[in-house]
Design a protein around this motif. Structure first.
Motif, PDB file in Angstrom:
ATOM      1  N   LEU A   5      -3.032 -24.282  65.667  1.00 54.53           N
ATOM      2  CA  LEU A   5      -2.918 -23.553  64.510  1.00 54.53           C
ATOM      3  C   LEU A   5      -1.266 -23.771  64.120  1.00 54.53           C
ATOM      4  O   LEU A   5      -0.485 -23.266  64.981  1.00 54.53           O
ATOM      5  N   LEU A   6      -1.030 -24.104  63.007  1.00 53.53           N
ATOM      6  CA  LEU A   6       0.401 -24.436  62.760  1.00 53.53           C
ATOM      7  C   LEU A   6       0.670 -23.468  61.492  1.00 53.53           C
ATOM      8  O   LEU A   6       0.178 -23.367  60.481  1.00 53.53           O
ATOM      9  N   THR A   7       1.691 -22.560  61.934  1.00 50.77           N
ATOM     10  CA  THR A   7       2.114 -21.395  60.752  1.00 50.77           C
ATOM     11  C   THR A   7       3.475 -21.668  60.354  1.00 50.77           C
ATOM     12  O   THR A   7       4.293 -21.737  61.210  1.00 50.77           O
ATOM     13  N   TRP A   8       3.705 -21.468  58.950  1.00 43.04           N
ATOM     14  CA  TRP A   8       5.150 -21.306  58.807  1.00 43.04           C
ATOM     15  C   TRP A   8       5.163 -20.355  57.460  1.00 43.04           C
ATOM     16  O   TRP A   8       4.105 -20.058  56.825  1.00 43.04           O
ATOM     17  N   THR A   9       6.487 -20.006  56.849  1.00 44.36           N
ATOM     18  CA  THR A   9       6.700 -19.189  55.632  1.00 44.36           C
ATOM     19  C   THR A   9       6.386 -20.371  54.404  1.00 44.36           C
ATOM     20  O   THR A   9       7.207 -21.194  54.627  1.00 44.36           O
ATOM     21  N   LEU A  10       5.548 -20.236  53.671  1.00 36.75           N
ATOM     22  CA  LEU A  10       5.211 -21.058  52.668  1.00 36.75           C
ATOM     23  C   LEU A  10       6.417 -20.901  51.598  1.00 36.75           C
ATOM     24  O   LEU A  10       6.727 -19.852  50.957  1.00 36.75           O
ATOM     25  N   ASN A  11       6.789 -22.185  51.242  1.00 35.90           N
ATOM     26  CA  ASN A  11       7.425 -22.384  50.114  1.00 35.90           C
ATOM     27  C   ASN A  11       6.880 -23.059  48.914  1.00 35.90           C
ATOM     28  O   ASN A  11       6.979 -24.600  49.174  1.00 35.90           O
ATOM     29  N   PRO A  12       6.427 -22.791  47.813  1.00 37.87           N
ATOM     30  CA  PRO A  12       5.704 -23.443  47.009  1.00 37.87           C
ATOM     31  C   PRO A  12       6.457 -24.550  46.243  1.00 37.87           C
ATOM     32  O   PRO A  12       5.896 -25.881  45.908  1.00 37.87           O
ATOM     33  N   GLN A  13       7.618 -24.545  46.149  1.00 41.03           N
ATOM     34  CA  GLN A  13       8.908 -25.287  45.632  1.00 41.03           C
ATOM     35  C   GLN A  13       8.750 -26.757  46.462  1.00 41.03           C
ATOM     36  O   GLN A  13       8.690 -28.008  45.828  1.00 41.03           O
ATOM     37  N   ILE A  14       8.772 -26.552  47.793  1.00 41.51           N
ATOM     38  CA  ILE A  14       8.911 -28.006  48.529  1.00 41.51           C
ATOM     39  C   ILE A  14       7.686 -28.004  49.084  1.00 41.51           C
ATOM     40  O   ILE A  14       7.475 -29.437  49.675  1.00 41.51           O
ATOM     41  N   ASP A  15       6.787 -27.235  49.400  1.00 42.43           N
ATOM     42  CA  ASP A  15       5.609 -27.492  50.142  1.00 42.43           C
ATOM     43  C   ASP A  15       4.520 -27.981  49.181  1.00 42.43           C
ATOM     44  O   ASP A  15       3.214 -28.711  49.949  1.00 42.43           O
ATOM     45  N   ASN A  16       4.772 -27.795  47.873  1.00 45.30           N
ATOM     46  CA  ASN A  16       3.393 -28.434  47.011  1.00 45.30           C
ATOM     47  C   ASN A  16       3.599 -29.897  47.202  1.00 45.30           C
ATOM     48  O   ASN A  16       4.582 -30.647  46.855  1.00 45.30           O
ATOM     49  N   GLU A  17       2.154 -30.621  47.439  1.00 46.20           N
ATOM     50  CA  GLU A  17       2.179 -32.074  47.270  1.00 46.20           C
ATOM     51  C   GLU A  17       2.870 -32.715  48.818  1.00 46.20           C
ATOM     52  O   GLU A  17       3.059 -33.941  48.733  1.00 46.20           O
ATOM     53  N   ALA A  18       3.109 -31.901  49.763  1.00 42.22           N
ATOM     54  CA  ALA A  18       3.577 -32.229  50.771  1.00 42.22           C
ATOM     55  C   ALA A  18       2.144 -32.607  51.825  1.00 42.22           C
ATOM     56  O   ALA A  18       1.247 -32.049  51.924  1.00 42.22           O
ATOM     57  N   LEU A  19       2.190 -33.863  52.395  1.00 42.34           N
ATOM     58  CA  LEU A  19       1.308 -34.165  53.357  1.00 42.34           C
ATOM     59  C   LEU A  19       1.239 -33.852  54.744  1.00 42.34           C
ATOM     60  O   LEU A  19       2.469 -34.235  55.375  1.00 42.34           O
ATOM     61  N   PHE A  20       0.335 -33.238  55.166  1.00 39.65           N
ATOM     62  CA  PHE A  20       0.323 -32.792  56.632  1.00 39.65           C
ATOM     63  C   PHE A  20      -0.794 -33.623  57.364  1.00 39.65           C
ATOM     64  O   PHE A  20      -1.948 -33.616  56.753  1.00 39.65           O
ATOM     65  N   SER A  21      -0.567 -34.030  58.442  1.00 37.56           N
ATOM     66  CA  SER A  21      -1.345 -34.642  59.256  1.00 37.56           C
ATOM     67  C   SER A  21      -1.807 -34.097  60.684  1.00 37.56           C
ATOM     68  O   SER A  21      -0.765 -33.767  61.219  1.00 37.56           O
ATOM     69  N   CYS A  22      -2.798 -34.048  61.087  1.00 39.45           N
ATOM     70  CA  CYS A  22      -3.188 -33.598  62.490  1.00 39.45           C
ATOM     71  C   CYS A  22      -3.440 -34.661  63.354  1.00 39.45           C
ATOM     72  O   CYS A  22      -4.405 -35.637  62.958  1.00 39.45           O
ATOM     73  N   GLU A  23      -2.910 -35.074  64.344  1.00 35.83           N
ATOM     74  CA  GLU A  23      -3.050 -36.236  65.209  1.00 35.83           C
ATOM     75  C   GLU A  23      -3.656 -35.800  66.820  1.00 35.83           C
ATOM     76  O   GLU A  23      -3.110 -34.828  67.227  1.00 35.83           O
ATOM     77  N   VAL A  24      -4.505 -36.804  67.255  1.00 36.83           N
ATOM     78  CA  VAL A  24      -5.087 -36.404  68.412  1.00 36.83           C
ATOM     79  C   VAL A  24      -4.820 -37.579  69.368  1.00 36.83           C
ATOM     80  O   VAL A  24      -5.069 -38.696  69.192  1.00 36.83           O
ATOM     81  N   LYS A  25      -4.369 -37.091  70.668  1.00 38.61           N
ATOM     82  CA  LYS A  25      -4.189 -38.282  71.914  1.00 38.61           C
ATOM     83  C   LYS A  25      -4.958 -37.922  72.964  1.00 38.61           C
ATOM     84  O   LYS A  25      -5.312 -36.807  73.194  1.00 38.61           O
ATOM     85  N   HIS A  26      -5.915 -38.907  73.454  1.00 35.22           N
ATOM     86  CA  HIS A  26      -6.951 -38.756  74.438  1.00 35.22           C
ATOM     87  C   HIS A  26      -7.017 -39.957  75.394  1.00 35.22           C
ATOM     88  O   HIS A  26      -6.837 -41.072  74.603  1.00 35.22           O
TER      89      HIS A  26
END
Length: 474
Positions: free
Chosen positions: A284-305
């Motif tokens: 779970l990744l939590t932060w204070t949202l800023n629509p000005q800079i977070d809109n159209e931001a690409l977030f990826s979750c990666e897994v190593k195993h």
């Protein structure tokens, strides 16, 4: 006293991946005569031993090289068990038991054993990124925390999960407990680097404050009225389809609480063991949202195993809704019809899932309510008074809000049983055979029994009387 010796060991194995072929090798050295070899799989913490292979020398003729058992010599043997497609359920301890005859007497059997733990790994089978607490509204004047949840299932052992933003790893502060819902914006004392190199200008600030005043007065500050008036244009009512109002307004005004710097991210992990031995991991990744800079931001979750040759990943782009596509059925609504107004997608890919609110401009909805929450608005048995009424759909997620309007046009009266006769008034029925009236010159006025001129209603009365007279005749 035994006059022989026996040593047993199983060759160690590194962790194996589910689906691979595995060979267990049991090596033993003895100068005695072999009696038997038994392989066991140990389950339930050692309380149950399941026999998976047995070799009994009494029923085997392949021991001619050991016939002279009185001659002392060292012999090395190897017993193998092959698992063609190892499964997660094969994970656990295995034992190899070997028995030989004592050199002094055939009545005595000497036993020895070796053991090994087979560690079966499994790569994750699924990965998904979702937004927590959705659907959620857009908050213009108060900062709100936002959480992305990466769900990784089917892995053994538990994989390592981490996040990236726009391809760059996120340096997150680890959390052992979830943040309280009412704790406000998350903060820590670490320095941050700026993402925006300019502050909000005064014009935008004043406009934001004016919108705040409008909201305090009970208005709808995030909605702009369409340019059309509430009274429908007569020319519009003649069109054969419902009218889609093209105005779409995306809320992009933000007040003073918006920070022009990179937010602080907080990361929390949870692990849930499954009955098949795998582990479900949630990051779970939590932060204070800023629509000005977070809109159209690409977030990826990666897994190593360790069972994966390269990282596994899933990605989402945070996008505010824009341009809802409204579909109304039926396209030609008549009085008494049930009308359905549905949001059928957007002009863009929206994430997270938006919430929808329907209102009627200038009035309440048909059922008397002020608004309706849902993707589809249903109007049961629409009356003629709804002709020209306008409806607003507000679609919003934490990144932004947008409004789209559509106008309902109601045509004529609903079809009834009497419509058949009106639609077929040029036909008369004699003996079940339709006969069309011949085209003649100007018609002379006809009079009903009451002496008045007959139109459609007069002919209908005459026809009804003729039918009644026909039924009374023998």
């Amino acid at each position: 006293e035994c006059l022989c010796y026996l040593t047993v060991n199983i060759e160690p194995l590194p962790p194996v991946v589910a689906g691979d072929a595995v060979t267990l090798k049991c090596n033993f050295k003895t100068d005695g005569r072999m009696r038997e070899i038994v392989w066991y799989r140990v389950t339930d913490g050692g309380t149950i031993k399941q026999k998976i292979f047995t070799f009994d020398a009494m029923f085997s003729t392949n021991y001619s090289h050991m016939e002279n058992y009185r001659k002392r010599e060292d012999l090395v043997y190897q017993s193998t068990v092959r698992l063609p497609e190892v499964r997660i359920s094969d994970n656990g301890p295995y034992e190899c038991h070997v028995g030989i005859y004592d050199r002094a007497t055939r009545e005595k059997v000497v036993l020895a054993s070796g053991n090994i733990f087979l560690n079966v790994m499994a790569p994750p089978t699924s990965i998904e990124v979702v937004a927590a607490d959705t659907p959620a509204p857009f908050s213009r004047y108060q900062a709100q925390n936002f959480t992305l949840v990466c769900i990784v299932s089917g892995g053994k052992p538990a994989p390592m999960v981490y996040f990236k933003r726009d391809g760059e790893p996120i340096d997150a502060v680890p959390l052992s407990e979830p943040p309280a819902a009412s704790s406000g914006p998350l903060q820590d004392s670490r320095p941050f680097r700026s993402l925006l190199h300019r502050d909000l200008d005064d014009t935008k600030m004043q406009k934001s404050l004016s919108l705040l005043d409008a909201e305090n007065r009970g208005g709808r500050p995030y909605t702009e009225r369409p340019s059309h008036g509430l009274t429908p244009d007569p020319n519009i009512l003649l069109q054969p389809t419902t009218e889609n109002i093209p105005e779409t307004v995306v809320s992009r005004e933000f007040p003073r609480w918006v920070h022009s710097a990179e937010p602080t991210y907080f990361l929390r992990h949870s692990r849930t063991p499954s009955s098949d031995g795998t582990v479900e991991v949630r990051a779970l990744l939590t932060w204070t949202l800023n629509p000005q800079i977070d809109n159209e931001a690409l977030f990826s979750c990666e897994v190593k195993h360790p069972a994966l040759s390269m990282p596994m990943q899933a990605e989402v782009t945070l996008v505010a809704p824009k341009g809802p596509k409204i579909v109304m059925t039926p396209s030609r609504a008549r009085v008494g019809d049930t009308v359905r107004i549905l949001v059928h997608g957007f002009q863009n890919e929206v994430f997270p899932e938006p919430m929808f609110t329907w209102t009627r401009v200038g009035s309440r909805l048909l059922d008397g309510s002020a608004e309706f929450d849902g993707k589809e608005l249903v109007l049961e048995r629409v009356p003629a008074e709804l002709n020209g009424s306008m409806y607003r759909c507000t679609a919003q997620n934490p990144l932004g809000s947008t409004d789209t309007h559509t106008r309902l046009i109601v045509f004529g009266m609903a079809r009834s049983a009497g419509d058949w006769e009106n639609n077929h008034r040029d036909e008369s029925w004699l003996g079940g055979i339709p006969r069309r009236r011949k085209q003649q010159g100007p018609k002379s006025p006809k009079f009903a029994l009451g002496g008045g001129p007959t139109g459609r209603q007069g002919r209908s009365v005459v026809t009804t009387i003729n039918k009644l007279r026909t039924q009374k005749e023998p």
